[in-house]
Design a protein around this motif. Structure first.
Motif, PDB file in Angstrom:
ATOM      1  N   GLN A   2      47.786  67.970  50.256  1.00 33.43           N
ATOM      2  CA  GLN A   2      49.052  67.401  50.164  1.00 33.43           C
ATOM      3  C   GLN A   2      48.740  65.953  49.442  1.00 33.43           C
ATOM      4  O   GLN A   2      47.551  65.355  49.571  1.00 33.43           O
ATOM      5  CB  GLN A   2      49.511  66.876  51.560  1.00 33.43           C
ATOM      6  CG  GLN A   2      49.603  68.236  52.550  1.00 33.43           C
ATOM      7  CD  GLN A   2      50.338  67.725  53.818  1.00 33.43           C
ATOM      8  OE1 GLN A   2      50.375  66.733  54.212  1.00 33.43           O
ATOM      9  NE2 GLN A   2      50.372  69.081  54.445  1.00 33.43           N
ATOM     10  N   GLN A   3      49.718  65.403  48.759  1.00 34.27           N
ATOM     11  CA  GLN A   3      49.562  64.251  47.887  1.00 34.27           C
ATOM     12  C   GLN A   3      49.473  63.003  48.530  1.00 34.27           C
ATOM     13  O   GLN A   3      50.063  62.727  49.543  1.00 34.27           O
ATOM     14  CB  GLN A   3      50.691  64.256  46.699  1.00 34.27           C
ATOM     15  CG  GLN A   3      50.596  62.960  46.039  1.00 34.27           C
ATOM     16  CD  GLN A   3      51.371  62.944  44.813  1.00 34.27           C
ATOM     17  OE1 GLN A   3      51.531  61.919  44.014  1.00 34.27           O
ATOM     18  NE2 GLN A   3      52.371  64.087  44.701  1.00 34.27           N
ATOM     19  N   PRO A   4      48.113  62.159  48.620  1.00 29.48           N
ATOM     20  CA  PRO A   4      48.222  60.858  49.369  1.00 29.48           C
ATOM     21  C   PRO A   4      49.404  60.071  48.822  1.00 29.48           C
ATOM     22  O   PRO A   4      49.921  60.061  47.894  1.00 29.48           O
ATOM     23  CB  PRO A   4      46.865  60.535  48.621  1.00 29.48           C
ATOM     24  CG  PRO A   4      46.242  61.600  48.095  1.00 29.48           C
ATOM     25  CD  PRO A   4      47.230  62.596  47.674  1.00 29.48           C
ATOM     26  N   LYS A   5      49.731  59.203  49.961  1.00 37.03           N
ATOM     27  CA  LYS A   5      50.700  58.473  49.770  1.00 37.03           C
ATOM     28  C   LYS A   5      50.200  57.005  49.377  1.00 37.03           C
ATOM     29  O   LYS A   5      49.668  56.335  50.277  1.00 37.03           O
ATOM     30  CB  LYS A   5      51.687  58.303  50.898  1.00 37.03           C
ATOM     31  CG  LYS A   5      52.344  59.713  51.209  1.00 37.03           C
ATOM     32  CD  LYS A   5      53.276  59.250  52.474  1.00 37.03           C
ATOM     33  CE  LYS A   5      54.259  60.780  52.721  1.00 37.03           C
ATOM     34  NZ  LYS A   5      55.154  60.702  53.843  1.00 37.03           N
ATOM     35  N   LEU A   6      50.264  56.536  48.074  1.00 38.80           N
ATOM     36  CA  LEU A   6      49.747  55.364  47.593  1.00 38.80           C
ATOM     37  C   LEU A   6      50.811  54.319  47.796  1.00 38.80           C
ATOM     38  O   LEU A   6      51.959  54.460  47.565  1.00 38.80           O
ATOM     39  CB  LEU A   6      49.293  55.394  46.099  1.00 38.80           C
ATOM     40  CG  LEU A   6      47.954  56.269  45.817  1.00 38.80           C
ATOM     41  CD1 LEU A   6      48.138  57.532  46.335  1.00 38.80           C
ATOM     42  CD2 LEU A   6      47.885  56.246  44.236  1.00 38.80           C
ATOM     43  N   SER A   7      50.332  53.100  48.059  1.00 44.40           N
ATOM     44  CA  SER A   7      51.191  51.906  48.033  1.00 44.40           C
ATOM     45  C   SER A   7      50.426  50.703  47.204  1.00 44.40           C
ATOM     46  O   SER A   7      49.135  50.685  47.207  1.00 44.40           O
ATOM     47  CB  SER A   7      51.438  51.298  49.352  1.00 44.40           C
ATOM     48  OG  SER A   7      50.217  50.716  50.209  1.00 44.40           O
ATOM     49  N   PHE A   8      51.190  50.229  46.240  1.00 36.91           N
ATOM     50  CA  PHE A   8      50.460  49.398  45.453  1.00 36.91           C
ATOM     51  C   PHE A   8      51.006  48.089  45.285  1.00 36.91           C
ATOM     52  O   PHE A   8      52.325  47.600  45.606  1.00 36.91           O
ATOM     53  CB  PHE A   8      50.867  49.688  43.753  1.00 36.91           C
ATOM     54  CG  PHE A   8      49.793  50.542  43.144  1.00 36.91           C
ATOM     55  CD1 PHE A   8      48.556  49.840  42.552  1.00 36.91           C
ATOM     56  CD2 PHE A   8      49.585  51.986  43.234  1.00 36.91           C
ATOM     57  CE1 PHE A   8      47.437  50.511  42.129  1.00 36.91           C
ATOM     58  CE2 PHE A   8      48.524  52.499  42.680  1.00 36.91           C
ATOM     59  CZ  PHE A   8      47.577  51.879  42.198  1.00 36.91           C
ATOM     60  N   ASN A   9      50.393  46.829  45.098  1.00 35.97           N
ATOM     61  CA  ASN A   9      50.952  45.518  45.231  1.00 35.97           C
ATOM     62  C   ASN A   9      50.306  45.008  43.808  1.00 35.97           C
ATOM     63  O   ASN A   9      49.295  44.947  43.579  1.00 35.97           O
ATOM     64  CB  ASN A   9      50.074  44.774  46.482  1.00 35.97           C
ATOM     65  CG  ASN A   9      51.035  43.273  46.439  1.00 35.97           C
ATOM     66  OD1 ASN A   9      52.010  43.191  46.672  1.00 35.97           O
ATOM     67  ND2 ASN A   9      50.003  42.133  45.975  1.00 35.97           N
ATOM     68  N   TYR A  10      51.310  44.595  42.950  1.00 34.64           N
ATOM     69  CA  TYR A  10      51.076  44.161  41.769  1.00 34.64           C
ATOM     70  C   TYR A  10      50.898  42.636  41.470  1.00 34.64           C
ATOM     71  O   TYR A  10      51.553  41.924  42.199  1.00 34.64           O
ATOM     72  CB  TYR A  10      51.669  44.766  41.010  1.00 34.64           C
ATOM     73  CG  TYR A  10      52.039  46.258  40.772  1.00 34.64           C
ATOM     74  CD1 TYR A  10      50.989  46.894  39.966  1.00 34.64           C
ATOM     75  CD2 TYR A  10      52.980  46.810  41.368  1.00 34.64           C
ATOM     76  CE1 TYR A  10      51.004  48.514  40.112  1.00 34.64           C
ATOM     77  CE2 TYR A  10      52.910  48.307  41.456  1.00 34.64           C
ATOM     78  CZ  TYR A  10      52.054  48.937  40.710  1.00 34.64           C
ATOM     79  OH  TYR A  10      52.132  50.549  40.614  1.00 34.64           O
ATOM     80  N   ASP A  11      50.030  42.331  40.557  1.00 35.97           N
ATOM     81  CA  ASP A  11      49.690  40.948  40.294  1.00 35.97           C
ATOM     82  C   ASP A  11      49.802  40.977  38.474  1.00 35.97           C
ATOM     83  O   ASP A  11      49.508  42.042  37.838  1.00 35.97           O
ATOM     84  CB  ASP A  11      48.637  40.237  40.757  1.00 35.97           C
ATOM     85  CG  ASP A  11      48.868  38.688  40.703  1.00 35.97           C
ATOM     86  OD1 ASP A  11      49.889  38.208  40.089  1.00 35.97           O
ATOM     87  OD2 ASP A  11      48.157  38.007  41.306  1.00 35.97           O
TER      88      ASP A  11
END
Length: 414
Positions: free
Chosen positions: A368-377
């Motif tokens: 099952q595909q991991p659920k990524l969360s990104f915070n960008y700068d």
């Protein structure tokens, strides 16, 4: 009756200085006798089969995995050929192979788990003079610089027009060999029609965070992630080329990159936007475009952040301020832990090899595909003094304004 008037001094009275009996002996005897008495009573009343009670030691708390983290810097064009190689020469005639990278410490590399760059040159052992590189607008990045480059860059994108300079396919093949010898993963091809080279499953360095009695610790790991790239500087996409990424995005995280657009312009044209949108429709985490050698604008399309040109990160162009600036995407990733994630991490290390079977294994195991969360700068760079360094606050502000960074963050909810 006669009484003696003799006086006794203290040293004449032996009974006054008799050695005192130690008060410790009763305690010592008690410590010996009491356990023996208890044991004797236990065996007397419990019989010969009786056993002494077992003292169970409390086990220390076991670490519990809570999440996976990673922080990455996605930079722009990198070239240490032509004049950059000249600038690396020392007075004694030898070459300082660390020179092109000697300002990168200002970005605090230790804060990042990996860096990527668009390597816009073949890496060949062949000697090609600066004059020839200048006249032909073609580059040759010599392999002697790679050990120093590897201290900063984990991944190089090869999907650009200059990876075919001088020797075409032979130059690209040699480049790949040199990168692999130096432990640098790579992806992409100057010919996007070779769709088997568009995407490559990479071993993305991550940190596995565990908690023990409320105290967190970190361990290194690798997460399989597909890196996909296209080179459209000279031609339009052919049917099926961009769609190649779709099958990867359906089962795993994907990072997307493209070279396209007219050089030396401050904003993207409709051609760049149409193609970037088509890539974003395939389901990547983000899209990073590069080609213009200037920093260009960006946007958020259907929740996918897009940078249209990250500019020159390491290059010998010095003609104006635009060619000496860069806009690198700083991404901090978080994945909440699930037992399924252990299977991804177990597979990760094997994905370092080029053309491995990681994608097939992911499909076979039905992960099952991991659920990524990104915070960008956004991190601005400046190489106006020939060496790339982190930009001043003034240049940082100018780069953010060019990109439209405030609007991007607002659209991302950051």
């Amino acid at each position: 009756m006669t009484y003696s008037t003799r006086r006794y001094t203290s040293y004449q009275r032996p009974y006054l200085h008799q050695p005192k009996r130690s008060k410790r002996w009763p305690k010592v005897l008690a410590l010996i006798v009491l356990p023996l008495a208890v044991a004797g009573a236990f065996f007397f009343f419990g019989g010969k089969d009786a056993k002494l009670p077992t003292i169970v030691k409390a086990e220390p708390p076991k670490p519990e995995k809570v999440r996976v983290e990673g922080r990455y810097l996605f930079t722009g064009t990198v070239v240490w050929a032509r004049h950059m190689q000249e600038w690396s020469a020392k007075p004694d005639g030898t070459t300082d192979y660390a020179y092109p990278f000697s300002g990168l410490s200002t970005f605090d590399r230790s804060k990042y788990d990996a860096w990527t760059a668009d390597l816009e040159c073949p890496v060949m052992t062949e000697e090609i003079s600066t004059a020839v590189q200048e006249s032909d607008t073609a580059f040759n990045c010599r392999p002697e610089f790679l050990p120093e480059a590897a201290k900063y860059f984990n991944f190089f994108n090869l999907a650009n027009n200059h990876t075919r300079d001088f020797n075409g396919q032979a130059a690209l093949d040699e480049t790949r060999t040199h990168l692999e010898k130096n432990g640098i993963q790579h992806w992409g091809d100057f010919e996007p029609g070779k769709t088997n080279n568009v995407c490559e499953v990479m071993a993305l360095p991550v940190r596995v965070i565990s908690s023990t009695a409320g105290k967190e610790s970190s361990a290194k790991g690798n997460l399989p992630v597909a890196f996909c790239a296209w080179h459209y500087f000279f031609r339009l996409p052919q049917p099926g080329e961009i769609e190649t990424m779709k099958k990867y995005a359906e089962v795993m995280p994907v990072f997307a990159f493209m070279q396209a657009g007219i050089e030396y312009r401050p904003s993207a044209d409709n051609y760049q936007r149409i193609m970037a949108h088509k890539i974003a429709d395939q389901g990547p985490q983000f899209v990073v475009v590069n080609s213009a050698h200037w920093v260009q604008d960006g946007e958020v399309y259907k929740g996918v952040p897009i940078l249209y040109s990250t500019g020159n990160f390491i290059f010998d162009q010095q003609s104006n301020k635009e060619v000496t600036r860069s806009a690198s995407l700083d991404g901090s990733m978080t994945i909440e832990y699930t037992p399924e994630l252990d299977k991804w991490l177990a597979l990760g290390e094997s994905c370092k090899a080029q053309k491995d079977n990681c994608f097939e294994q992911i499909k076979q195991q039905e992960l099952q595909q991991p659920k990524l969360s990104f915070n960008y700068d956004l991190v601005a760079g400046d190489d106006s003094n020939k060496l790339t360094k982190r930009a001043s606050t003034d240049i940082q502000a100018a780069v953010e304004q060019r990109v439209g960074w405030d609007a991007i963050k607002a659209a991302l909810g950051q």
